[in-house]
Design an enzyme around this catalytic site. Sequence first.
Site, PDB file in Angstrom:
ATOM      1  N   SER A  27      84.975  25.298 -10.748  1.00  0.00           N
ATOM      2  CA  SER A  27      85.017  24.194  -9.793  1.00  0.00           C
ATOM      3  C   SER A  27      85.941  24.537  -8.624  1.00  0.00           C
ATOM      4  O   SER A  27      86.088  23.747  -7.709  1.00  0.00           O
ATOM      5  CB  SER A  27      85.491  22.902 -10.476  1.00  0.00           C
ATOM      6  OG  SER A  27      86.739  23.113 -11.128  1.00  0.00           O
TER       7      SER A  27
ATOM      8  N   ASN B 208      93.284  17.322 -18.308  1.00  0.00           N
ATOM      9  CA  ASN B 208      92.583  16.035 -18.243  1.00  0.00           C
ATOM     10  C   ASN B 208      93.400  14.966 -17.517  1.00  0.00           C
ATOM     11  O   ASN B 208      92.884  14.253 -16.658  1.00  0.00           O
ATOM     12  CB  ASN B 208      92.219  15.562 -19.656  1.00  0.00           C
ATOM     13  CG  ASN B 208      91.282  16.528 -20.358  1.00  0.00           C
ATOM     14  OD1 ASN B 208      90.781  17.476 -19.735  1.00  0.00           O
ATOM     15  ND2 ASN B 208      91.047  16.310 -21.645  1.00  0.00           N
TER      16      ASN B 208
ATOM     17  N   THR C 220      65.483 -12.226  15.559  1.00  0.00           N
ATOM     18  CA  THR C 220      65.237 -12.235  14.118  1.00  0.00           C
ATOM     19  C   THR C 220      63.836 -11.655  13.962  1.00  0.00           C
ATOM     20  O   THR C 220      62.991 -11.821  14.860  1.00  0.00           O
ATOM     21  CB  THR C 220      65.270 -13.656  13.513  1.00  0.00           C
ATOM     22  OG1 THR C 220      64.230 -14.425  14.103  1.00  0.00           O
ATOM     23  CG2 THR C 220      66.613 -14.347  13.767  1.00  0.00           C
ATOM     24  N   HIS C 221      63.605 -10.954  12.870  1.00  0.00           N
ATOM     25  CA  HIS C 221      62.310 -10.277  12.649  1.00  0.00           C
ATOM     26  C   HIS C 221      61.970  -9.334  13.795  1.00  0.00           C
ATOM     27  O   HIS C 221      60.789  -9.080  14.048  1.00  0.00           O
ATOM     28  CB  HIS C 221      61.167 -11.289  12.467  1.00  0.00           C
ATOM     29  CG  HIS C 221      61.481 -12.395  11.512  1.00  0.00           C
ATOM     30  ND1 HIS C 221      61.211 -12.322  10.168  1.00  0.00           N
ATOM     31  CD2 HIS C 221      62.088 -13.588  11.708  1.00  0.00           C
ATOM     32  CE1 HIS C 221      61.617 -13.434   9.574  1.00  0.00           C
ATOM     33  NE2 HIS C 221      62.165 -14.211  10.489  1.00  0.00           N
TER      34      HIS C 221
ATOM     35  N   SER D 190      64.670  17.642  24.444  1.00  0.00           N
ATOM     36  CA  SER D 190      63.578  18.177  23.643  1.00  0.00           C
ATOM     37  C   SER D 190      63.269  19.589  24.121  1.00  0.00           C
ATOM     38  O   SER D 190      63.352  19.880  25.311  1.00  0.00           O
ATOM     39  CB  SER D 190      62.346  17.280  23.814  1.00  0.00           C
ATOM     40  OG  SER D 190      61.174  17.997  23.479  1.00  0.00           O
TER      41      SER D 190
ATOM     42  N   LYS E 226      62.893  14.083  27.809  1.00  0.00           N
ATOM     43  CA  LYS E 226      63.499  13.397  26.671  1.00  0.00           C
ATOM     44  C   LYS E 226      65.025  13.402  26.680  1.00  0.00           C
ATOM     45  O   LYS E 226      65.650  14.359  27.098  1.00  0.00           O
ATOM     46  CB  LYS E 226      63.035  14.038  25.355  1.00  0.00           C
ATOM     47  CG  LYS E 226      61.579  13.828  25.051  1.00  0.00           C
ATOM     48  CD  LYS E 226      61.200  12.371  24.867  1.00  0.00           C
ATOM     49  CE  LYS E 226      61.607  11.856  23.511  1.00  0.00           C
ATOM     50  NZ  LYS E 226      60.853  12.503  22.439  1.00  0.00           N
TER      51      LYS E 226
ATOM     52  N   ASN F  95      67.396  12.162  23.604  1.00  0.00           N
ATOM     53  CA  ASN F  95      67.257  11.586  22.259  1.00  0.00           C
ATOM     54  C   ASN F  95      68.592  11.146  21.660  1.00  0.00           C
ATOM     55  O   ASN F  95      69.586  11.854  21.787  1.00  0.00           O
ATOM     56  CB  ASN F  95      66.619  12.611  21.321  1.00  0.00           C
ATOM     57  CG  ASN F  95      65.228  13.020  21.772  1.00  0.00           C
ATOM     58  OD1 ASN F  95      64.495  12.199  22.330  1.00  0.00           O
ATOM     59  ND2 ASN F  95      64.877  14.267  21.560  1.00  0.00           N
TER      60      ASN F  95
ATOM     61  N   GLU G 135      70.339   8.789  14.899  1.00  0.00           N
ATOM     62  CA  GLU G 135      69.288   9.154  13.933  1.00  0.00           C
ATOM     63  C   GLU G 135      69.866   9.912  12.736  1.00  0.00           C
ATOM     64  O   GLU G 135      69.518   9.646  11.586  1.00  0.00           O
ATOM     65  CB  GLU G 135      68.218  10.005  14.616  1.00  0.00           C
ATOM     66  CG  GLU G 135      67.429   9.233  15.666  1.00  0.00           C
ATOM     67  CD  GLU G 135      66.566  10.163  16.500  1.00  0.00           C
ATOM     68  OE1 GLU G 135      65.510  10.570  16.011  1.00  0.00           O
ATOM     69  OE2 GLU G 135      66.957  10.501  17.635  1.00  0.00           O
TER      70      GLU G 135
ATOM     71  N   TYR H 240      87.588  12.422 -22.291  1.00  0.00           N
ATOM     72  CA  TYR H 240      87.192  13.364 -21.242  1.00  0.00           C
ATOM     73  C   TYR H 240      86.012  14.202 -21.723  1.00  0.00           C
ATOM     74  O   TYR H 240      85.968  14.644 -22.863  1.00  0.00           O
ATOM     75  CB  TYR H 240      88.357  14.304 -20.865  1.00  0.00           C
ATOM     76  CG  TYR H 240      87.936  15.324 -19.815  1.00  0.00           C
ATOM     77  CD1 TYR H 240      87.980  15.013 -18.458  1.00  0.00           C
ATOM     78  CD2 TYR H 240      87.436  16.568 -20.181  1.00  0.00           C
ATOM     79  CE1 TYR H 240      87.555  15.916 -17.495  1.00  0.00           C
ATOM     80  CE2 TYR H 240      87.004  17.489 -19.222  1.00  0.00           C
ATOM     81  CZ  TYR H 240      87.056  17.154 -17.880  1.00  0.00           C
ATOM     82  OH  TYR H 240      86.634  18.046 -16.942  1.00  0.00           O
TER      83      TYR H 240
ATOM     84  N   GLN I 181      83.497  16.805 -14.330  1.00  0.00           N
ATOM     85  CA  GLN I 181      83.736  17.731 -13.222  1.00  0.00           C
ATOM     86  C   GLN I 181      82.749  17.473 -12.074  1.00  0.00           C
ATOM     87  O   GLN I 181      82.992  17.847 -10.934  1.00  0.00           O
ATOM     88  CB  GLN I 181      83.603  19.176 -13.720  1.00  0.00           C
ATOM     89  CG  GLN I 181      83.914  20.230 -12.688  1.00  0.00           C
ATOM     90  CD  GLN I 181      84.129  21.598 -13.322  1.00  0.00           C
ATOM     91  OE1 GLN I 181      85.087  21.801 -14.056  1.00  0.00           O
ATOM     92  NE2 GLN I 181      83.228  22.521 -13.072  1.00  0.00           N
TER      93      GLN I 181
ATOM     94  N   LYS J  37      83.495  15.321  -8.322  1.00  0.00           N
ATOM     95  CA  LYS J  37      84.201  15.661  -7.085  1.00  0.00           C
ATOM     96  C   LYS J  37      83.299  15.898  -5.893  1.00  0.00           C
ATOM     97  O   LYS J  37      83.602  15.454  -4.782  1.00  0.00           O
ATOM     98  CB  LYS J  37      85.087  16.886  -7.319  1.00  0.00           C
ATOM     99  CG  LYS J  37      86.307  16.535  -8.119  1.00  0.00           C
ATOM    100  CD  LYS J  37      87.034  17.761  -8.598  1.00  0.00           C
ATOM    101  CE  LYS J  37      87.709  17.473  -9.915  1.00  0.00           C
ATOM    102  NZ  LYS J  37      86.749  17.137 -11.007  1.00  0.00           N
TER     103      LYS J  37
HETATM  104  N1  ARG Z   1      87.857  21.199 -13.473  1.00  0.00           N
HETATM  105  C1  ARG Z   1      87.978  20.175 -14.454  1.00  0.00           C
HETATM  106  C2  ARG Z   1      87.409  18.868 -13.929  1.00  0.00           C
HETATM  107  O1  ARG Z   1      87.247  18.769 -12.767  1.00  0.00           O
HETATM  108  C3  ARG Z   1      89.408  19.995 -14.837  1.00  0.00           C
HETATM  109  C4  ARG Z   1      89.617  19.429 -16.201  1.00  0.00           C
HETATM  110  C5  ARG Z   1      89.185  20.386 -17.202  1.00  0.00           C
HETATM  111  N2  ARG Z   1      89.512  19.935 -18.537  1.00  0.00           N
HETATM  112  C6  ARG Z   1      88.991  20.533 -19.597  1.00  0.00           C
HETATM  113  N3  ARG Z   1      89.359  20.065 -20.745  1.00  0.00           N
HETATM  114  N4  ARG Z   1      88.183  21.550 -19.504  1.00  0.00           N
HETATM  115  O2  ARG Z   1      87.117  17.955 -14.639  1.00  0.00           O
END
Ligand code: ARG
Length: 456
Positions: A20, A107, A152-153, A274, A280, A282, A287, A314, A319, A322
């Site tokens: 990650s 964790n 409206t509409h 364009s 044009k 744009n 958009e 956990y 993961q 993110k």
């Molecule tokens: N990269 C992991 C995550 O984003 C970190 C936590 C990992 N924990 C584990 N027990 N492998 O969740």
Amino acid sequence: MWKGRFQKATAALLTQYGESISFDWRLYKHDIAGSVAHAKGLHHIGVLSAEELSLITEGLLSIGREIEAGEFEFKIELEDIHMNIEAALTERIGAAGAKLHTARSRNDQVATDVRLYCRDAVAETVGKLRSMQRALVACARRHPAAVVPGYTHLQRGQPVLFAHHLLAYVEMFDRDAARLADALGRIDVMPLGSGALAGSTVPLDREFVAKELGFPRVSQNSMDAVSDRDFIAELVFDLALVGAHLSRLSEDIILWASAEFGFITLSDAHTTGSSLMPQKKNPDIAEITRGKSGRLYGNLMSLLTTIKGLPMTYNRDLQEDKEPLFDSLDTVGIALEIFAEMVGEMEVNEGRTRAACGDPFLFATDIADYLVKKGTPFREAHEIVGGLTARSVETGVGFPDMDLDVYRGFSAAFEDDVFALFDIEAALAARTAIGAPSPEGVAAQLARWDGELGEG
Ligand code: ARG
């Protein structure tokens, strides 16, 4: 990091699949802040000596500076930001570095990092929402007397001030900012000290560490704390809704910038041409932003689906939280910035908007109100004006040009003063209730926003 129990090296594909670091490197500042506070906490309870604490702190801060300067080499074999930083630290300071992870798990570490990250991101996003609101208010102020049909509409309804239309979006973005501020209350809780899932036998002083990190509260259940991602789902929802509001504004801008409406002119800097059609100009920003609402909603769906069905506590699935989070923050961040710029230079073609208000049917409701003021029940008045409208469509004669006799043929309540209705300024001035688009009311709203938004 776990070599004690294993005899074989990790498969190359797993290293690639499970890493990650390619995205969670963004947590480095918060990871370092969390580790410094954790080390202080360990010193506070006698697990680290003063010397070890200062070695760790100095080591972490120098790693932070290197990352900042782009001189740090992230290693994919070290999986994530937590292990990359910890390994570098131990490499630099030796034994003391190996003590840092006492009574901590990745964790509770990752949950803490992301909360710290979200706390900063919320403040930044609220700042961008405020700039967006200021740009809308400034545009309204450049065109205080511009009138425009309200729809409206997508059918012409009643006249409003253009400023009133823009201020509707200022209200939306204000709710967005308030929602983010409210989410902050649930983000700002410290999970650190929850360990892998069951805390630690090392007697941590979690409140001491929370103070170091500026968390007003510590989590009260270690199992929930390491697996809770509600705060991310909530934030990603709030961002999706900002996306919805930006998308609605986009649609208005796209319509207004068309030859059919011609209500606004966008700066050359904020439009594209364009490759084929030379004439044009744009409205790409609007958009693209309307299109990006799709990925903002997608991020929310992806996160909700990831969370669903996870057993306590956990699980590595988490993961996956993110990338949608970062993507939504980035997407909304740049959209707000570029919109503030575009609206800042957007000009209203007041002649065109006023001409569109020349449509006499915009006054139909006001004629009904006129009859009501003369004592006609509203439903009856509505029907009378419906008849007048049909007559106008048939004969091609607009309300202001019909004879009083024609009016009186529909209702004896009509008198000569009916013709005073067809003055747009008077029509707006008559809308005096709170929230309605009278020039006075709109001016008061502009003053209120100036006060609330400040200079920025
Ligand atoms: N990269 C992991 C995550 O984003 C970190 C936590 C990992 N924990 C584990 N027990 N492998 O969740």
